[in-house]
Design a protein around this motif. Structure first.
Motif: not given
Ligand SMILES: *Cc1c(COP(=O)(O)O)cnc(C)c1O
Length: 380
Positions: A82, A128, A155, A323
């Motif tokens: 993330t 997420v 999130d 990421y």
């Protein structure tokens, strides 16, 4: 050489008129008329108790951490795959961070990995919805069932208007957060929102947004002066940016339709070659509707991925990676109390390639992106 950028912000409707209205109307600070209108679209769409516009998603996550009174001695579980803010917002409150691995289908947080990290110090879990596809929230709920005192904060920076079984992403946790950074689906430069899903969190959320004061109650006429009450910060979005955001949110159907069409175009052009060239395309599980935040391809290995990225750059197509795992980053190690291996995160991070993806990418440019990708992948 014509460059196709990875991202390009665009106007979708009346943003500039609304920005002018906000400036000329004289209320340019937080909690103005456009803030009210934009927040109401979000609140209604998510079926939330309240939507509070903030200066960023990072700030909305910080508000969630403060509202949960997360501090020293507490542990928060986040995925390793993330953006930094998912972890940082809790780390800066003094929490220890534990990094869960992702599962290989949606690239969302893996419930089994979360389970292996649970103990009495865990206060929050922060999933997420990667790329706008809901992660395994049912699996997560099963793992957390019967454990008191662990809250879920979604999130949802990628997932606005996505859903699982017709229930909006961002409506599952006690809180969820949104981003309107220029790289997201709906933008205002820099911005975010805290979605409050429980009635008893609403009043305090307003206080934290307003530098720890009860100014919001004062504006509503509930108290006759306002004063310092609690912790907080200057989290409120300027009404100039809320005007920009409202212009975008008004066009949400059109924006989502464009992103969906682009996603399906890439899928149609690439799917026939996936097996032969050894890559895989995004999976949207049955029952899920995507928010179409991005289009990624998982290549065979890191060497192929890096060569394809380089080859595409050479001809002006700005594909990119995503990421870098947090669990092995210097910050991740500093703020973590246990070393937890995340093999799926390491693997996916090394093989993932994102294609240019933005609201106004033309069909011709999308075709050039797909053709370039296939041509380069064919040659490596
Ligand atoms: C973009 C993003 C953030 C940070 O958003 P800001 O609005 O820039 O603070 C946080 N989490 C995820 C998953 C993101 O993609």
């Amino acid at each position: 050489m014509d460059i196709i950028p990875f991202n390009r912000p665009s106007l979708a409707g009346s943003e500039l008129d609304y920005i002018r209205d906000a400036v000329e109307g004289g209320h340019t600070s937080a909690s103005g008329p456009f803030t009210k209108r934009a927040a109401e679209i979000l609140r209604a769409a998510l079926g939330a108790q309240e939507a509070i516009l903030t200066t960023s998603c990072t700030d909305a996550l910080e508000m969630a951490a403060m509202l949960l009174d997360i501090g020293e001695g507490d542990t928060v579980i986040v995925p390793s795959f993330t953006f930094v803010s998912t972890a940082l917002a809790f780390a800066r409150q003094g929490a220890q961070i534990r990094f869960a691995d992702i599962e290989p289908t949606t690239l969302g947080m893996c419930p089994n990995s979360v389970e292996s990290l649970l103990d009495g110090s865990v206060r929050a879990v922060v999933p997420v919805h990667y790329a706008g596809v809901g992660c395994d929230l049912a699996g997560l709920a099963a793992v957390l069932a019967g454990r008191d005192g662990i809250d879920v904060v979604e999130d949802n920076a990628h997932g606005l208007f996505g859903a699982i079984d017709d229930r909006p992403l961002g409506s599952f946790g006690r809180f969820s957060t949104l981003s309107f950074h220029e790289t997201k689906n709906f933008i205002c430069g820099e911005g975010g929102a805290l979605i409050v899903n429980r009635p008893d969190d609403v009043a305090r959320a307003h206080v934290l947004r307003d530098k720890g004061t009860d100014r919001y109650s004062f504006l509503l006429g509930d108290v006759d002066k306002y004063t310092w009450q609690d912790t907080g910060s200057s989290f409120g979005m300027s009404d100039v940016l809320a005007a920009y955001l409202f212009g975008q949110l008004e066009q949400r159907e059109a924006i989502l339709a464009k992103r969906r069409a682009l996603f399906e175009r890439y899928e149609r052009l690439l799917a026939p070659h996936a097996e032969r060239l050894g890559f895989r395309l995004p999976v949207v599980p049955p029952g899920s509707s995507s928010a179409y935040h991005m289009f990624y391809v998982l290549m065979a290995d890191v060497k192929v991925r890096d060569r394809v990225l380089a080859g595409m750059h050479e001809v002006g197509v700005r594909a990119t990676f995503h990421y870098v795992p947090l669990h092995s980053s210097p910050g991740g190690q500093r703020f973590s109390d246990v070393v937890s291996p995340c093999p799926v995160t390491d693997d996916v991070s090394s093989r993932l390639l994102r294609l240019p993806f933005f609201n106004d990418l033309s069909e011709a440019d999308a075709d050039r992106v797909a053709a370039t990708f296939l041509e380069v992948a064919e040659g490596v």
